[in-house]
Motif scaffolding. Structure first.
Motif, PDB file in Angstrom:
ATOM      1  N   LEU A 166      42.979  35.008  32.244  1.00  0.00           N
ATOM      2  CA  LEU A 166      42.388  36.411  33.105  1.00  0.00           C
ATOM      3  C   LEU A 166      40.665  36.955  32.733  1.00  0.00           C
ATOM      4  O   LEU A 166      39.388  36.453  33.968  1.00  0.00           O
ATOM      5  CB  LEU A 166      43.243  37.529  33.214  1.00  0.00           C
ATOM      6  CG  LEU A 166      44.200  38.010  33.497  1.00  0.00           C
ATOM      7  CD1 LEU A 166      45.342  39.618  32.973  1.00  0.00           C
ATOM      8  CD2 LEU A 166      43.809  37.572  35.092  1.00  0.00           C
ATOM      9  N   ARG A 167      40.700  36.024  31.584  1.00  0.00           N
ATOM     10  CA  ARG A 167      39.015  36.148  30.969  1.00  0.00           C
ATOM     11  C   ARG A 167      38.200  35.119  31.770  1.00  0.00           C
ATOM     12  O   ARG A 167      37.399  35.214  32.459  1.00  0.00           O
ATOM     13  CB  ARG A 167      38.958  36.109  29.173  1.00  0.00           C
ATOM     14  CG  ARG A 167      39.485  37.260  29.317  1.00  0.00           C
ATOM     15  CD  ARG A 167      38.679  37.003  27.361  1.00  0.00           C
ATOM     16  NE  ARG A 167      37.378  36.654  26.702  1.00  0.00           N
ATOM     17  CZ  ARG A 167      37.139  35.517  26.377  1.00  0.00           C
ATOM     18  NH1 ARG A 167      38.366  34.643  25.405  1.00  0.00           N
ATOM     19  NH2 ARG A 167      36.171  35.617  26.377  1.00  0.00           N
ATOM     20  N   LEU A 169      38.680  33.674  34.634  1.00  0.00           N
ATOM     21  CA  LEU A 169      38.755  33.431  36.428  1.00  0.00           C
ATOM     22  C   LEU A 169      38.208  35.130  36.678  1.00  0.00           C
ATOM     23  O   LEU A 169      37.174  34.586  37.663  1.00  0.00           O
ATOM     24  CB  LEU A 169      40.421  34.747  36.473  1.00  0.00           C
ATOM     25  CG  LEU A 169      41.785  33.351  36.936  1.00  0.00           C
ATOM     26  CD1 LEU A 169      43.034  34.068  36.666  1.00  0.00           C
ATOM     27  CD2 LEU A 169      41.217  32.086  37.825  1.00  0.00           C
ATOM     28  N   ASN A 170      37.603  35.713  36.003  1.00  0.00           N
ATOM     29  CA  ASN A 170      36.617  36.618  35.491  1.00  0.00           C
ATOM     30  C   ASN A 170      35.394  36.386  35.895  1.00  0.00           C
ATOM     31  O   ASN A 170      34.402  36.238  36.338  1.00  0.00           O
ATOM     32  CB  ASN A 170      36.977  37.816  35.031  1.00  0.00           C
ATOM     33  CG  ASN A 170      37.964  38.913  35.111  1.00  0.00           C
ATOM     34  OD1 ASN A 170      38.155  39.131  36.419  1.00  0.00           O
ATOM     35  ND2 ASN A 170      38.845  39.522  34.386  1.00  0.00           N
ATOM     36  N   ALA A 171      35.222  35.245  34.767  1.00  0.00           N
ATOM     37  CA  ALA A 171      33.665  34.348  34.097  1.00  0.00           C
ATOM     38  C   ALA A 171      33.977  33.066  35.397  1.00  0.00           C
ATOM     39  O   ALA A 171      32.673  33.108  36.016  1.00  0.00           O
ATOM     40  CB  ALA A 171      33.824  34.099  33.487  1.00  0.00           C
ATOM     41  N   LYS A 173      34.737  33.081  38.604  1.00  0.00           N
ATOM     42  CA  LYS A 173      34.123  33.513  40.176  1.00  0.00           C
ATOM     43  C   LYS A 173      33.011  33.657  40.242  1.00  0.00           C
ATOM     44  O   LYS A 173      31.683  33.477  39.894  1.00  0.00           O
ATOM     45  CB  LYS A 173      34.616  35.717  39.616  1.00  0.00           C
ATOM     46  CG  LYS A 173      33.812  35.938  41.479  1.00  0.00           C
ATOM     47  CD  LYS A 173      34.266  37.484  41.193  1.00  0.00           C
ATOM     48  CE  LYS A 173      34.166  38.169  42.952  1.00  0.00           C
ATOM     49  NZ  LYS A 173      34.509  39.532  42.487  1.00  0.00           N
ATOM     50  N   ASP A 199      44.677  38.287  44.016  1.00  0.00           N
ATOM     51  CA  ASP A 199      43.269  38.846  43.548  1.00  0.00           C
ATOM     52  C   ASP A 199      41.994  37.646  42.807  1.00  0.00           C
ATOM     53  O   ASP A 199      41.560  38.345  42.614  1.00  0.00           O
ATOM     54  CB  ASP A 199      44.158  39.432  41.908  1.00  0.00           C
ATOM     55  CG  ASP A 199      44.648  40.632  42.684  1.00  0.00           C
ATOM     56  OD1 ASP A 199      44.687  41.546  43.965  1.00  0.00           O
ATOM     57  OD2 ASP A 199      45.573  40.594  41.802  1.00  0.00           O
ATOM     58  N   TYR A 200      42.948  36.315  42.576  1.00  0.00           N
ATOM     59  CA  TYR A 200      41.951  35.510  41.718  1.00  0.00           C
ATOM     60  C   TYR A 200      41.510  34.747  43.332  1.00  0.00           C
ATOM     61  O   TYR A 200      42.254  33.207  42.990  1.00  0.00           O
ATOM     62  CB  TYR A 200      42.218  35.374  40.876  1.00  0.00           C
ATOM     63  CG  TYR A 200      41.656  35.865  39.836  1.00  0.00           C
ATOM     64  CD1 TYR A 200      40.628  36.587  39.269  1.00  0.00           C
ATOM     65  CD2 TYR A 200      43.495  37.632  39.726  1.00  0.00           C
ATOM     66  CE1 TYR A 200      41.254  37.326  38.372  1.00  0.00           C
ATOM     67  CE2 TYR A 200      43.640  37.941  38.621  1.00  0.00           C
ATOM     68  CZ  TYR A 200      42.201  38.593  37.929  1.00  0.00           C
ATOM     69  OH  TYR A 200      41.524  39.817  37.131  1.00  0.00           O
TER      70      TYR A 200
END
Length: 352
Positions: A166-167, A169-171, A173, A199-200
């Motif tokens: 998750l970390r 994936l957020n980075a 984007k 969501d990703y």
């Protein structure tokens, strides 16, 4: 000038992927390619073999979408998971300019596909817990288009840490795609990352019918992704990638009876695997048993060369990973049927 000199420079220098079939061996028990011990029974209708097949057979797309819990627009069917890997690299990476990132040791075709297409490779080795070094990967995101993770990882068997993913994936984007190869996910279905796809949009999953479905011979895989990613891949894929017989068999495998057969096979393999792991852990010849989340077990023997030779002499062909970084004396054992596992244990229990 030789014919070889006419080939692209990257191809001239390329060392091909050493698949189990290319390595070969002499034996009667083949436990080196993570294949299933059976394939099941299928029927073929030859009435349409004179026609070109659908690029994306609806009966296969719809059945797999239902099975995976995604929309048909989030799905691409390919010639094995390997073609999905190749298509992602060809679609998103400029030759001679872009890079992919891999976390070694891992599946070798990520690097081979990149090299074949003139795409660079950045390596961020797994950490001491055999997890991706997410901090190290995030630091490299501006230099890569694709990050390849394998979960369960081949050959170590480890699952990707969800919090770390998750970390990442957020980075990632708007910077890079994160590709999670779930070729073995049927053996631990609760660990799939498919629930994150909605969501990703930067997340891509690779799947296959080769392992739990026992259909390595038909070469059928799937890419799960945001519809925008699928649309781009459809621009690059060959016009007729899925032969009609493959589509028919895949659709049968994804029917309710087919899925029941697959799940029964998975239950049998997981039970045999648990017994093997228990026996291995009790053996004085075993230094380490790695995570066993797929249809295989990676084992560090003492020493591995002797055990590999003894198995080979008994006609049991395994996969030696001793040449890979951090995997000295490590051998991967595919979980076969009961008789094949009994043969492995018999050799293990013999006096050295």
């Amino acid at each position: 000038m030789s014919i070889t000199q006419l080939a692209r420079t990257q191809v001239q220098a390329l060392t091909p992927y050493q698949s189990a079939r290319r390595i070969g061996g002499q034996g009667h028990i083949w436990l080196n390619a993570n294949e299933a011990a059976d394939s099941g029974e299928y029927q073929l209708d030859c009435a349409r073999l004179n026609r070109y097949p659908e690029c994306q057979p609806p009966q296969v797309i719809n059945a797999y979408a239902t099975y995976a819990g995604v929309d048909p627009e989030q799905l691409l069917v390919t010639r094995g998971g390997d073609e999905g890997i190749e298509l992602l690299i060809r679609t998103f990476c400029e030759p001679g300019q872009d890079n992919i990132l891999i976390c070694t040791p891992t599946y070798g075709m990520y690097a081979i596909s990149a090299e074949t297409n003139g795409v660079g490779i950045l390596e961020v080795p797994l950490n001491d817990d055999r997890q991706p070094d997410f901090d190290g990967i995030i630091k490299q995101l501006d230099q890569v288009k694709l990050v390849f993770l394998c979960s369960p990882n081949n050959p170590t068997g480890d699952l990707v840490n969800s919090a770390g993913l998750l970390r990442l994936l957020n980075a990632a984007k708007d910077r890079a795609l994160v590709v999670v190869d779930e070729a073995y996910i049927e053996f631990c279905p609760e660990s799939t990352q498919a629930g994150l796809l909605a969501d990703y949009p930067q997340l891509v999953l690779i799947r296959t019918l080769s392992k739990a479905f026992g259909l390595a011979g038909i070469r059928c895989g799937f890419t799960l992704a945001n519809p925008e990613v699928i649309g781009l891949l459809l621009k690059v894929i060959a016009p007729y990638p899925i032969p009609e017989p493959v589509a028919q068999i895949a659709a049968q495998a994804l029917s309710e009876p087919g899925l029941a057969t697959m799940r029964g096979r998975v239950a049998d393999i997981n039970a045999l695997k648990a017994t093997l792991v228990e026996q291995l852990a009790a053996s004085s010849q075993v230094e380490q048993v790695f995570a066993a989340n797929g249809n295989y077990v990676l084992v560090r023997f003492t020493p591995g060369t002797q055990l590999f030779a003894r198995m080979s002499k008994a006609g049991i062909i395994l996969r030696d990973f001793a040449s890979k970084p951090g995997l000295s004396d490590c051998i991967r054992i595919t979980i076969g049927n009961q008789a094949e596992m009994d043969a492995v244990l018999q050799v293990l229990q013999q006096e050295q």
